[in-house]
Scaffold this active site. Structure first.
Site, PDB file in Angstrom:
ATOM      1  N   TRP A   1      -3.801  -1.562  11.571  1.00 49.57           N
ATOM      2  CA  TRP A   1      -2.561  -0.952  11.515  1.00 49.57           C
ATOM      3  C   TRP A   1      -2.661   0.077  12.783  1.00 49.57           C
ATOM      4  O   TRP A   1      -3.407   0.880  12.836  1.00 49.57           O
ATOM      5  CB  TRP A   1      -2.253  -0.159  10.159  1.00 49.57           C
ATOM      6  CG  TRP A   1      -1.536  -0.864   9.197  1.00 49.57           C
ATOM      7  CD1 TRP A   1      -0.797  -0.251   8.416  1.00 49.57           C
ATOM      8  CD2 TRP A   1      -2.502  -1.743   8.352  1.00 49.57           C
ATOM      9  NE1 TRP A   1      -0.667  -1.070   7.245  1.00 49.57           N
ATOM     10  CE2 TRP A   1      -1.815  -1.956   7.393  1.00 49.57           C
ATOM     11  CE3 TRP A   1      -3.551  -2.740   8.652  1.00 49.57           C
ATOM     12  CZ2 TRP A   1      -1.874  -2.884   6.445  1.00 49.57           C
ATOM     13  CZ3 TRP A   1      -3.848  -3.433   7.614  1.00 49.57           C
ATOM     14  CH2 TRP A   1      -3.054  -3.717   6.687  1.00 49.57           C
TER      15      TRP A   1
ATOM     16  N   LYS B   1       4.313  -1.651  15.198  1.00 52.61           N
ATOM     17  CA  LYS B   1       6.018  -1.934  14.847  1.00 52.61           C
ATOM     18  C   LYS B   1       6.814  -2.696  15.950  1.00 52.61           C
ATOM     19  O   LYS B   1       6.096  -2.857  17.166  1.00 52.61           O
ATOM     20  CB  LYS B   1       6.542  -0.337  15.038  1.00 52.61           C
ATOM     21  CG  LYS B   1       5.549   0.657  14.229  1.00 52.61           C
ATOM     22  CD  LYS B   1       6.299   0.559  12.805  1.00 52.61           C
ATOM     23  CE  LYS B   1       5.598   1.455  11.967  1.00 52.61           C
ATOM     24  NZ  LYS B   1       6.137   1.598  10.616  1.00 52.61           N
TER      25      LYS B   1
ATOM     26  N   TYR C   1      -0.452   2.633  14.594  1.00 49.89           N
ATOM     27  CA  TYR C   1       0.908   3.363  14.699  1.00 49.89           C
ATOM     28  C   TYR C   1       0.732   4.605  15.435  1.00 49.89           C
ATOM     29  O   TYR C   1       0.168   5.688  14.935  1.00 49.89           O
ATOM     30  CB  TYR C   1       1.171   3.837  13.285  1.00 49.89           C
ATOM     31  CG  TYR C   1       1.228   2.710  12.374  1.00 49.89           C
ATOM     32  CD1 TYR C   1       1.637   1.446  12.872  1.00 49.89           C
ATOM     33  CD2 TYR C   1       1.689   2.749  11.035  1.00 49.89           C
ATOM     34  CE1 TYR C   1       1.896   0.198  12.124  1.00 49.89           C
ATOM     35  CE2 TYR C   1       1.945   1.628  10.040  1.00 49.89           C
ATOM     36  CZ  TYR C   1       2.167   0.498  10.603  1.00 49.89           C
ATOM     37  OH  TYR C   1       2.542  -0.645   9.671  1.00 49.89           O
TER      38      TYR C   1
ATOM     39  N   LYS D   1      -1.304  -4.743  13.547  1.00 44.92           N
ATOM     40  CA  LYS D   1       0.059  -4.644  12.668  1.00 44.92           C
ATOM     41  C   LYS D   1       0.588  -3.520  13.397  1.00 44.92           C
ATOM     42  O   LYS D   1       0.186  -2.460  13.499  1.00 44.92           O
ATOM     43  CB  LYS D   1      -0.117  -4.383  11.369  1.00 44.92           C
ATOM     44  CG  LYS D   1       0.891  -4.421  10.306  1.00 44.92           C
ATOM     45  CD  LYS D   1       0.455  -4.038   8.927  1.00 44.92           C
ATOM     46  CE  LYS D   1       1.307  -4.008   7.766  1.00 44.92           C
ATOM     47  NZ  LYS D   1       2.159  -3.093   7.292  1.00 44.92           N
TER      48      LYS D   1
ATOM     49  N   ASP E   1       0.656  -1.296   0.009  1.00 45.24           N
ATOM     50  CA  ASP E   1      -0.083   0.087   0.054  1.00 45.24           C
ATOM     51  C   ASP E   1       0.889   1.322  -0.088  1.00 45.24           C
ATOM     52  O   ASP E   1       0.520   2.285   0.011  1.00 45.24           O
ATOM     53  CB  ASP E   1      -1.038  -0.016   1.094  1.00 45.24           C
ATOM     54  CG  ASP E   1      -0.228   0.049   2.462  1.00 45.24           C
ATOM     55  OD1 ASP E   1       0.895  -0.649   2.405  1.00 45.24           O
ATOM     56  OD2 ASP E   1      -0.705   0.199   3.483  1.00 45.24           O
TER      57      ASP E   1
HETATM   58  P1  FBP Z   1       6.720  -2.085   5.377  1.00 45.69           P
HETATM   59  O1  FBP Z   1       6.837  -3.551   5.843  1.00 45.69           O
HETATM   60  O2  FBP Z   1       7.277  -2.030   4.123  1.00 45.69           O
HETATM   61  O3  FBP Z   1       7.031  -1.190   6.595  1.00 45.69           O
HETATM   62  O4  FBP Z   1       5.111  -2.032   5.296  1.00 45.69           O
HETATM   63  C1  FBP Z   1       4.279  -1.658   6.376  1.00 45.69           C
HETATM   64  C2  FBP Z   1       3.597  -0.777   6.316  1.00 45.69           C
HETATM   65  O5  FBP Z   1       2.747  -0.506   7.525  1.00 45.69           O
HETATM   66  C3  FBP Z   1       2.699  -0.380   5.028  1.00 45.69           C
HETATM   67  O6  FBP Z   1       1.531  -1.278   4.982  1.00 45.69           O
HETATM   68  C4  FBP Z   1       2.550   0.992   4.736  1.00 45.69           C
HETATM   69  O7  FBP Z   1       2.352   1.283   3.690  1.00 45.69           O
HETATM   70  C5  FBP Z   1       3.792   1.779   5.636  1.00 45.69           C
HETATM   71  O8  FBP Z   1       4.414   0.579   6.327  1.00 45.69           O
HETATM   72  C6  FBP Z   1       3.559   2.976   6.240  1.00 45.69           C
HETATM   73  O9  FBP Z   1       4.785   3.271   6.810  1.00 45.69           O
HETATM   74  P2  FBP Z   1       4.836   4.717   7.608  1.00 45.69           P
HETATM   75  O10 FBP Z   1       3.609   5.090   7.898  1.00 45.69           O
HETATM   76  O11 FBP Z   1       5.519   4.108   8.801  1.00 45.69           O
HETATM   77  O12 FBP Z   1       5.653   5.656   6.893  1.00 45.69           O
END
Ligand code: FBP
Length: 260
Positions: free
Chosen positions: A136, A171, A138, A169, A18
């Site tokens: 996700w 970190k 984050y 998902k 994505d």
């Molecule tokens: P990666 O394994 O390449 O880090 O992908 C995970 C992911 O969550 C993707 O689904 C998303 O596009 C990207 O990382 C978002 O990264 P960030 O918000 O940390 O820049």
């Protein structure tokens, strides 16, 4: 269990793609800019799921690997506390033959409440239709000084439980012991590691994956460390062995040793 179609022996190996939405084509080269290249890795690499946005899925997805349709997205062109809202629907996921939907929240952002509400509505509809939801989680925004601490990652994981996700998902904290707390905090929610930018060496990345599995994680949802790898299928095989087949990283390290 809603995520069953995406798991093997309770474990999941998801290929994320994505990034074109989140980062633009900056992550891509001549090969991996082409979604067909990724579809091929997803199939031949033995992934249990592939993560796409609607546009790519509607043009390239061929049904060979279970699809997780990512329902919201944002670009990295906007500054400030992040907000990511819905750009496709559960209905569209159904029409594409997806097996689950994905959604990102940014706990800590001043906009978190909007994403929480939107996610709750999606979760409700998805579960009514028998779909799994992958969250996700984050932590981001001006209040988040370090998104990788034990406490913050565990908070992200816990939110997935509180909000009713089936999988999350998150970190990696950097070590097994601290990641265990995140897994514990998530309760019955399956925890998958988000890959992150390409690690300094391939073996380094595989050690992180081992750390996740040792902490009780259920697998990985990874993008760049696979399709930016020199040999995406070899990396996929290593991931498959560790995540799905229970090999130890030490058992497969030798074949990577002379490459790093
Ligand atoms: P990666 O394994 O390449 O880090 O992908 C995970 C992911 O969550 C993707 O689904 C998303 O596009 C990207 O990382 C978002 O990264 P960030 O918000 O940390 O820049």
């Amino acid at each position: 269990m809603f995520l069953d179609p995406l798991l093997r022996n309770g474990k999941g190996l998801f290929l994320a793609y994505d990034h074109g939405f989140e980062h633009g084509p900056a992550d891509f080269n001549e090969q991996n800019v082409d979604p067909s290249f990724i579809m091929d890795i997803a199939v031949r690499g033995g992934y249990t799921g592939v993560i796409l946005h609607y546009g790519v899925a509607s043009k390239y997805y061929d049904g060979k690997v279970p699809l997780i349709l990512k329902l919201n997205g944002k670009t990295n062109l906007v500054q400030g506390d992040p907000i990511s809202l819905q750009v496709s629907t559960v209905e569209e996921a159904v029409s594409l033959g997806a097996k689950a939907v994905g959604y990102t929240i940014y706990p800590g952002s001043i906009h978190e409440h909007i994403m929480f509400q939107e996610f709750a509505n999606i979760r409700r509809e998805a579960h009514e239709r028998g779909f799994g939801v992958l969250l996700w989680s984050y932590p981001r925004g001006q209040m988040i000084k370090n998104e990788l601490t034990k406490e913050i990652v565990a908070y992200a994981a816990r939110l997935a439980l509180e909000l009713g996700a089936d999988g999350t998902k998150i970190k990696y904290t950097g070590d097994t012991e601290s990641f265990k707390w995140a897994v514990k905090s998530a309760g019955k929610v399956k925890v998958f590691m988000s890959g992150g930018p390409k690690a300094s060496t391939e073996i380094e990345f595989l050690k992180q994956v081992q750390g996740v599995m040792d902490a009780g994680g259920s697998g990985v949802a990874v993008g760049r460390n696979v399709w930016q790898s020199r040999d995406p299928l070899k990396m996929s095989e290593a991931l498959r062995k560790i995540v799905l087949d229970g090999y130890r990283v030490e058992e497969i390290a030798r074949s990577f040793a002379d490459r790093d």
